[in-house]
Design an enzyme around this catalytic site. Structure first.
Site, PDB file in Angstrom:
ATOM      1  N   ARG A  49      45.390  50.252  34.184  1.00 48.84           N
ATOM      2  CA  ARG A  49      44.989  51.620  34.541  1.00 48.84           C
ATOM      3  C   ARG A  49      45.067  52.444  33.261  1.00 48.84           C
ATOM      4  O   ARG A  49      46.143  52.572  32.663  1.00 48.84           O
ATOM      5  CB  ARG A  49      45.907  52.204  35.622  1.00 48.84           C
ATOM      6  N   HIS A  93      36.724  53.110  39.563  1.00 46.53           N
ATOM      7  CA  HIS A  93      37.910  52.661  40.316  1.00 46.53           C
ATOM      8  C   HIS A  93      37.442  51.560  41.281  1.00 46.53           C
ATOM      9  O   HIS A  93      37.439  51.740  42.512  1.00 46.53           O
ATOM     10  CB  HIS A  93      38.514  53.852  41.067  1.00 46.53           C
ATOM     11  N   GLN A 119      39.495  50.285  44.445  1.00 43.87           N
ATOM     12  CA  GLN A 119      39.548  51.244  45.554  1.00 43.87           C
ATOM     13  C   GLN A 119      38.283  51.154  46.399  1.00 43.87           C
ATOM     14  O   GLN A 119      38.347  51.144  47.640  1.00 43.87           O
ATOM     15  CB  GLN A 119      39.706  52.677  45.009  1.00 43.87           C
ATOM     16  N   ASP A 159      37.766  63.264  47.232  1.00 46.01           N
ATOM     17  CA  ASP A 159      38.855  62.922  46.310  1.00 46.01           C
ATOM     18  C   ASP A 159      39.408  64.236  45.762  1.00 46.01           C
ATOM     19  O   ASP A 159      38.810  65.309  45.952  1.00 46.01           O
ATOM     20  CB  ASP A 159      38.269  62.040  45.183  1.00 46.01           C
ATOM     21  N   CYS A 166      40.810  58.233  48.894  1.00 45.78           N
ATOM     22  CA  CYS A 166      41.559  57.181  48.200  1.00 45.78           C
ATOM     23  C   CYS A 166      43.049  57.484  48.109  1.00 45.78           C
ATOM     24  O   CYS A 166      43.849  56.578  47.921  1.00 45.78           O
ATOM     25  CB  CYS A 166      40.963  56.934  46.818  1.00 45.78           C
ATOM     26  N   ARG A 215      44.007  48.054  50.199  1.00 49.15           N
ATOM     27  CA  ARG A 215      44.044  47.795  48.754  1.00 49.15           C
ATOM     28  C   ARG A 215      44.728  46.453  48.489  1.00 49.15           C
ATOM     29  O   ARG A 215      44.276  45.639  47.684  1.00 49.15           O
ATOM     30  CB  ARG A 215      44.825  48.910  48.022  1.00 49.15           C
TER      31      ARG A 215
END
Ligand code: CP
Ligand code: NVA
Length: 320
Positions: free
Chosen positions: A109, A136, A139, A235, A275, A303
């Site tokens: 990340r 991402h 996700q 988001d 998310c 996930r």
């Protein structure tokens, strides 16, 4: 482990896998999830090690990769900028050469996509994107799985993707890493992404690099983006790394809050996803995220299941 370089598959963007590979992975996720739910031991990654590198904060990504790897019999090494030489300017290429001689898989990340690409280019083992400024993919893999689990047939390879074809996903908010990745998924899996962002925060289709421009429809008004949608998603207004823009973003995004009116404009059986982490009263009202159409907790749990299938696929290939 020392695989031949040609065999290495990385997962740096959603478009690194093909539709038929997603069909396999999504069906495989159902098998892996069912085993977990049945308390069946499944340890195909005994003696394998995953290194996780976090240059930004995380709850879900950290827990889902770490728990998932242990459940499959492997081990995990966790590195952050603050407690490794990454924070003291050791070149990313050198870090990649060293770390990938000791582990079997790396999850990163970080900030710019170019950093994870540089790491992957010098890695002997597969590298997975756990979030960058641009994408991402893990996700969206979980989100796609969650949609299919609720509205389709997640158990079969053919059935997994069929229910997404021709559907409409509405994205309300920032044209960010999540939006870019949804757009890649729309292109590959055959649905349409409706996007509404405030002016100055538009999605850039060039970042996603889509082949079919028709998979993107842009709307000025977020309510219009939600009309007829099968899934509404949003988001945070301010992603990690953009904190200095927080006050300006709060003003710009004030009308991009998913509310009951937007959900009512969508299909009657539309789902809501986020998310997480979420800010109730900013990008989404509490009665939406905590309401009956929201599947955010399944989305978060998934996930772990999709990433277990992904790690198995990158290390062992197709099973069965
Ligand atoms: N959704 C997600 O990636 O959450 P974390 O930032 O907690 O990992
Ligand atoms: N767009 C958000 C996602 C967090 C999981 C961020 O990058 O901070």
């Amino acid at each position: 482990m020392k695989p031949g370089k040609a065999l290495i598959r990385h997962y740096l963007q959603f478009k690194d896998l093909r539709a038929e590979e997603y069909a396999y992975l999504l069906a495989r996720t159902t098998v892996i999830k069912q085993r977990f739910k049945n308390y069946e031991k499944y340890t195909p990654l005994v003696d394998r090690t995953l290194a996780m590198i976090f240059e930004k904060a995380s709850t879900r990504t950290r827990v889902s990769f770490e728990a998932g790897m242990y459940q499959m019999g492997g081990s995990v090494v966790n590195l952050t900028t603050g407690d490794s030489q990454l924070g003291r300017a050791e070149p990313i290429e050198d870090s990649a050469r060293v770390i990938s001689r000791m582990v079997d898989l790396v999850m990163i990340r970080t900030y710019e996509q170019t950093k994870i690409e540089a790491f992957a280019a010098h890695s002997r083992v597969p590298v997975i994107n756990g979030l960058t400024n641009e994408y991402h993919p893990c996700q969206i893999l979980a989100d796609v799985y969650t949609y299919i689990e609720h509205r389709g047939d997640a158990a079969t390879t053919g059935g997994a993707l069929a229910c997404l074809k021709g559907k409409v996903v509405a994205w309300v908010g920032d044209g960010n890493n999540m939006a870019n990745t949804w757009l890649q998924a729309a292109d590959i899996l055959g649905f349409t992404l409706h996007v509404s962002t405030p002016s100055g925060y538009e999605i850039d289709a060039k970042v996603a690099g889509v082949t079919n421009q028709a998979c993107l429809k842009v709307f000025d008004n977020p309510l219009d983006a939600c009309r007829g949608a099968h899934l509404v998603t949003t988001d945070v207004w301010t992603s990690m790394g953009y904190e200095a823009e927080n006050e300006a973003r709060k003003k710009a995004f004030a009308d991009w809050r998913v509310d009951r009116e937007m959900m009512a404009a969508a299909q009657p059986d539309a789902l809501f996803m986020h998310c997480l982490p979420a800010h109730r009263g900013e990008e989404v009202d509490a009665d939406v995220i905590d309401g009956p159409q929201s599947v955010v907790w399944d989305e978060a749990e998934n996930r772990m299941h999709v990433q277990k299938a992904l790690m198995e696929y990158l290390l062992l290939g197709r099973i069965g």
